[in-house]
Design an enzyme around this catalytic site. Sequence first.
Site, PDB file in Angstrom:
ATOM      1  N   TRP A  46       5.074  32.088  44.808  1.00 56.47           N
ATOM      2  CA  TRP A  46       4.839  30.800  44.138  1.00 56.47           C
ATOM      3  C   TRP A  46       3.509  30.224  44.607  1.00 56.47           C
ATOM      4  O   TRP A  46       3.194  30.286  45.801  1.00 56.47           O
ATOM      5  CB  TRP A  46       6.001  29.853  44.470  1.00 56.47           C
ATOM      6  N   LYS A  88      15.356  23.072  38.619  1.00 54.76           N
ATOM      7  CA  LYS A  88      15.611  23.996  37.510  1.00 54.76           C
ATOM      8  C   LYS A  88      17.081  24.050  37.142  1.00 54.76           C
ATOM      9  O   LYS A  88      17.435  23.872  35.977  1.00 54.76           O
ATOM     10  CB  LYS A  88      15.118  25.411  37.851  1.00 54.76           C
ATOM     11  N   ASP A 145      13.706  30.244  50.309  1.00 57.04           N
ATOM     12  CA  ASP A 145      13.327  29.266  49.292  1.00 57.04           C
ATOM     13  C   ASP A 145      14.312  29.449  48.144  1.00 57.04           C
ATOM     14  O   ASP A 145      14.275  30.471  47.461  1.00 57.04           O
ATOM     15  CB  ASP A 145      11.883  29.517  48.844  1.00 57.04           C
TER      16      ASP A 145
HETATM   17  C1  LIG Z   1       9.890  29.462  44.371  1.00 58.45           C
HETATM   18  C2  LIG Z   1       9.714  27.982  44.197  1.00 58.45           C
HETATM   19  N1  LIG Z   1       9.980  27.162  45.252  1.00 58.45           N
HETATM   20  C3  LIG Z   1       9.842  25.822  45.154  1.00 58.45           C
HETATM   21  C4  LIG Z   1       9.421  25.233  43.975  1.00 58.45           C
HETATM   22  C5  LIG Z   1       9.287  23.727  44.006  1.00 58.45           C
HETATM   23  O1  LIG Z   1       9.846  23.055  42.940  1.00 58.45           O
HETATM   24  P1  LIG Z   1      10.362  21.556  43.175  1.00 58.45           P
HETATM   25  O2  LIG Z   1      10.282  20.928  41.819  1.00 58.45           O
HETATM   26  O3  LIG Z   1       9.467  20.895  44.186  1.00 58.45           O
HETATM   27  O4  LIG Z   1      11.750  21.692  43.676  1.00 58.45           O
HETATM   28  C6  LIG Z   1       9.106  26.036  42.838  1.00 58.45           C
HETATM   29  C7  LIG Z   1       8.612  25.440  41.577  1.00 58.45           C
HETATM   30  N2  LIG Z   1       8.072  26.133  40.691  1.00 58.45           N
HETATM   31  C8  LIG Z   1       7.635  25.761  39.391  1.00 58.45           C
HETATM   32  C9  LIG Z   1       6.970  24.408  39.260  1.00 58.45           C
HETATM   33  C10 LIG Z   1       5.887  24.185  40.266  1.00 58.45           C
HETATM   34  O5  LIG Z   1       4.949  25.008  40.334  1.00 58.45           O
HETATM   35  O6  LIG Z   1       5.985  23.202  41.006  1.00 58.45           O
HETATM   36  C11 LIG Z   1       6.719  26.860  38.819  1.00 58.45           C
HETATM   37  O7  LIG Z   1       6.442  27.840  39.534  1.00 58.45           O
HETATM   38  O8  LIG Z   1       6.358  26.715  37.654  1.00 58.45           O
HETATM   39  C12 LIG Z   1       9.277  27.421  42.956  1.00 58.45           C
HETATM   40  O9  LIG Z   1       9.022  28.246  41.921  1.00 58.45           O
END
Ligand SMILES: Cc1[nH+]cc(COP(=O)(O)O)c(/C=N/[C@@H](CC(=O)O)C(=O)O)c1O
Length: 393
Positions: free
Chosen positions: A126, A243, A207
């Site tokens: 990520w 998600k 994660d």
């Molecule tokens: C692996 C992973 N870990 C943590 C997050 C953090 O998301 P939060 O909303 O803070 O719980 C994301 C978000 N991924 C998507 C959005 C982003 O980049 O923030 C993405 O990869 O599109 C991940 O893909």
Amino acid sequence: FVSFESVVMGPPDAILGVKTRFLKDTSEQRTNVSVGKPVVLEAVKKAERLILENDARIKEYLPIAGDPEFRQATKEFCFGADAKAVKEDRVATVQALSGTGALRVGAEFLNTHFPGTQVYIPDPTWGNHFKIFGNAGLQTHKYRYLDVKTRGLDFEAMLADLRKAAPGSVVVLHVCAHNPTGVDPTTEQWAKIADTVADCKLLPFFDSAYQGFATGDVEKDAFAVRLFEERGLPMLVAQSYSKNMGLYGERIGALNVVCPSKDAMTRVMSQLELVVRAMYSNPPRHGAAIAATILTNPELRAEWLVELKAIVDRILQMRKGLREAIEATGAPGDWSFITNQIGMFTFTGLSAEQVASMEKNYNIYMPSNGRISVAGLTDDKLDHVAAAIRSVL
Ligand SMILES: Cc1[nH+]cc(COP(=O)(O)O)c(/C=N/[C@@H](CC(=O)O)C(=O)O)c1O
């Protein structure tokens, strides 16, 4: 002295910045396949109605560690209510500003108490992982993960790289639905990873951003974390409900630290609260109330799981549809990876130049690493995306 005039322009975010460009595009055929498109779940709407009716303390501060009901529910959701670490009260859990916040609080905690810790992060991963751990002052390294030839897991290389890490190093592991590759270890491979982590005295930092999004089964998707917990291994687990509950903008997640004893857990909790208090003092109420209500109300939980399964099934349909649409264009190469990969994304292997050309000529918006959010696809867009991919091969 501080002079704001001297501040230079920072780069747009590789993932969130794409949506900004998409929103500026006025063309009919603009297609955003960069980040998830949050549908508000029925279970969320019902939970919000319950909260508004019942929660009189609606605007008070939460404790530094967050909503107590949410903290217990999220811990059980992650490890299982019957997990030894949960029953023995050895898991320190703080509510966090979603997965990002959980990772950052964990990174700050590690740097404060174990300065100089080396953190091993999969390649690719990520887009925010390196900045989160780097900005917290930790030393970051890559470990090999994706085999670009087979588009599968480069398992032997991954283990070889982990074995080279110094004892006490942290290893970041995606629990399921690896972002951006959509490639996960098999259950047998997870067992070998657990062996290597234990033998090399590494500290897993899981994660968990997609629990339920890989197979549609929240219990199965937690397999890796629960395997390590059953082995009695210490670990940190960052959770996100962005998600799987579609709560992106509510910023609700948690950081869990599995400790060797209840006494150690109490001391770790006290230190986590010191990190939180100095960073943002205490977390927002609403997202925690929604997640706790859904996780603890049997009818809402059941309804949520049905909705989540339906979303995952639709993603599987979109994977099949995209693969068939691309194959129908006569595109050379093997596109089976699109239906082999799991989770929200397919990692196409398209280059930044090819991605830029698809944006310019077909108004397709996706990160420059070639990742397509399948969750963002709809039937009426499949042929357009397929034509765009065909045009750059
Ligand atoms: C692996 C992973 N870990 C943590 C997050 C953090 O998301 P939060 O909303 O803070 O719980 C994301 C978000 N991924 C998507 C959005 C982003 O980049 O923030 C993405 O990869 O599109 C991940 O893909």
